[in-house]
Scaffold this motif. Structure first.
Motif, PDB file in Angstrom:
ATOM      1  N   PRO A 161      69.030  27.979  13.904  1.00  0.00           N
ATOM      2  CA  PRO A 161      69.026  27.052  15.050  1.00  0.00           C
ATOM      3  C   PRO A 161      70.262  26.146  15.073  1.00  0.00           C
ATOM      4  O   PRO A 161      70.764  25.746  14.027  1.00  0.00           O
ATOM      5  N   HIS A 162      70.739  25.893  16.286  1.00  0.00           N
ATOM      6  CA  HIS A 162      71.845  24.968  16.500  1.00  0.00           C
ATOM      7  C   HIS A 162      71.564  24.143  17.749  1.00  0.00           C
ATOM      8  O   HIS A 162      70.569  24.382  18.449  1.00  0.00           O
ATOM      9  N   SER A 163      72.466  23.216  18.041  1.00  0.00           N
ATOM     10  CA  SER A 163      72.285  22.354  19.210  1.00  0.00           C
ATOM     11  C   SER A 163      73.644  21.791  19.602  1.00  0.00           C
ATOM     12  O   SER A 163      74.650  22.053  18.935  1.00  0.00           O
ATOM     13  N   CYS A 202      77.301  19.943  16.889  1.00  0.00           N
ATOM     14  CA  CYS A 202      75.934  20.385  16.660  1.00  0.00           C
ATOM     15  C   CYS A 202      75.194  19.253  15.949  1.00  0.00           C
ATOM     16  O   CYS A 202      75.710  18.652  15.008  1.00  0.00           O
ATOM     17  N   THR A 204      72.003  19.626  14.684  1.00  0.00           N
ATOM     18  CA  THR A 204      70.855  20.167  13.957  1.00  0.00           C
ATOM     19  C   THR A 204      70.945  19.786  12.478  1.00  0.00           C
ATOM     20  O   THR A 204      72.031  19.759  11.903  1.00  0.00           O
ATOM     21  N   HIS A 210      76.282  21.305   9.416  1.00  0.00           N
ATOM     22  CA  HIS A 210      76.662  21.947  10.685  1.00  0.00           C
ATOM     23  C   HIS A 210      78.057  21.498  11.137  1.00  0.00           C
ATOM     24  O   HIS A 210      78.829  22.309  11.651  1.00  0.00           O
ATOM     25  N   MET A 215      81.195  23.028  13.650  1.00  0.00           N
ATOM     26  CA  MET A 215      80.528  22.875  14.955  1.00  0.00           C
ATOM     27  C   MET A 215      80.867  21.535  15.610  1.00  0.00           C
ATOM     28  O   MET A 215      80.047  20.617  15.652  1.00  0.00           O
TER      29      MET A 215
HETATM   30 CU   LIG Z   1      74.609  23.928  14.179  1.00  0.00          CU
END
Ligand SMILES: [Cu+2]
Length: 380
Positions: A161-163, A202, A204, A210, A215
């Motif tokens: 999962p990432h964001s 990101c 997360t 991350h 990211m």
């Molecule tokens: Cu991420």
């Protein structure tokens, strides 16, 4: 009468304190039991949250983030490059630092796809990132004007999962910045209501891992009324890398212990050590150059300074609602922050731009602004 008197006499002091002692002992016992139970709960909770910080699946890169080895000394791979590093540095195509053009209209659609990819972060040094398809790390520069609406679509092409968290957005993060599962996408809109230069990344957990894995990126928000016209505009994203190997024979991955210990191996502008030393940014004598600088970290600040020049205009913290500072030497760009600098240079020459925290220069956070065609300058 005497017995009556005795009967009605209040209990002797000794008896009172004995009762008190019993009650106190009882309360103490209860307290110990409650504390013991609480301690048990906290222990269980700590265990749970520690487990929760570990990504859901178990790719090798993800496993690295759960490495709790804290044995000292930690191995440094700072400055470790292959023998032909000079040739490799020349052959490397530097990240284009030029600010991309604005797009018209009220709505700006941005689509980014996250991807696990191996990139080079220094000559001959490879690293397994979680980064941005077509870009690596940092991600693409987003350039909008104050008042435009950004429609952001994030597709997670990675394994975990990432964001995406935009510092330029005023938005409920639990909705817009929530985790996106592998293979899925998220779409949200925000109005770029604050001018400046902002980080995106990101968000997360663990965020340290991350961001350390690549990211992050920059979004430039031009103020509605515009800034003074300049001749060249460059975007620089500062970041640092923590390696579990030298990355030469095989790509390195994140060493989470070193990231926690703030022991970087490489520190970069736009993801690659010293790339603008080998491939300088350019200006002509008498021109003004604007630097849009973001310190992505995950932890290091950028102490922005141009050797042999002044920051003629410095929008500290990217604050454009106030006049810029003038003629200053070094400005702090904090991790997670951004700032904008106009530098006018009249005399031909090679002008290094650095983070004046020199440990970071030593690890690669330095570039050159080549003004004119100074003698002895590299031709490429
Ligand atoms: Cu991420």
């Amino acid at each position: 009468m005497a017995s009556n008197h005795t009967h009605h006499r209040p209990p002797p002091v000794e008896t009172q304190s004995a009762v008190f002692a019993k009650v106190a002992a009882l309360l103490l016992g209860v307290l110990v039991a409650v504390l013991g139970f609480l301690a048990l709960l906290m222990w269980a909770d700590a265990r749970e949250s520690r487990d929760a910080t570990a990504p859901a699946n178990s790719t090798p890169a993800a496993n690295d983030t759960t490495d709790h080895n804290v044995a000292l000394p930690l191995n440094s791979f700072a400055g470790v490059v292959p023998e032909n590093s000079a040739e490799l540095a020349v052959a490397h195509k530097a990240t284009d630092a030029r600010l991309p053009a604005l797009t018209g209209g009220d709505l700006v659609k941005v689509h980014m796809t996250l991807k696990d990819m191996t990139v080079e972060i220094a000559p001959g040094v490879k690293y397994n990132t979680w980064a941005f398809d077509g870009h690596g790390a940092p991600g693409p520069v987003v350039h909008v004007r104050e008042g435009q609406t950004v429609e952001m679509t994030l597709t997670n092409g990675g394994a975990i999962p990432h964001s995406i968290d935009y510092h330029a957005a005023r938005i409920a993060p639990n909705v817009a910045f929530k985790d996106v599962m592998p293979g899925e996408s998220i779409k949200f809109r925000f109005t770029a209501s604050d001018p400046g230069v902002f980080m995106y990344h990101c968000g997360t957990k663990p965020v340290l891992a991350h961001i350390a894995n690549g990211m992050y990126g920059a979004i430039v928000v031009q103020p509605k009324e515009g800034l003074p016209t300049v001749d060249n505009e460059y975007v620089l994203v500062g970041s640092e890398w923590y390696l579990n190997g030298d990355g030469i024979a095989k790509p390195a991955s994140l060493d989470m212990t070193k990231a926690r210990a703030r022991m970087a191996d490489w520190v970069t502008f736009n993801g690659y050590a010293n790339q603008y030393v080998t491939h300088p940014l350019t200006a002509k004598p008498g021109e003004t150059t604007r630097f849009w600088v973001v310190a992505a970290g995950p932890t290091n600040n950028v102490n922005f300074h141009v050797v042999g020049a002044m920051l003629d205009r410095a929008w500290v913290n990217g604050d454009m609602k106030n006049p810029p500072q003038n003629g200053v030497q070094t400005v702090l760009v904090p991790a997670g922050g951004g700032a904008v600098f106009d530098v006018k240079i009249d005399e031909e020459g090679l002008y290094p731009f650095v983070s004046h925290a020199f440990a970071d220069v030593d690890l690669g956070q330095v570039g050159l602004l080549k003004v004119g065609n100074p003698k002895g300058a590299m031709s490429h």
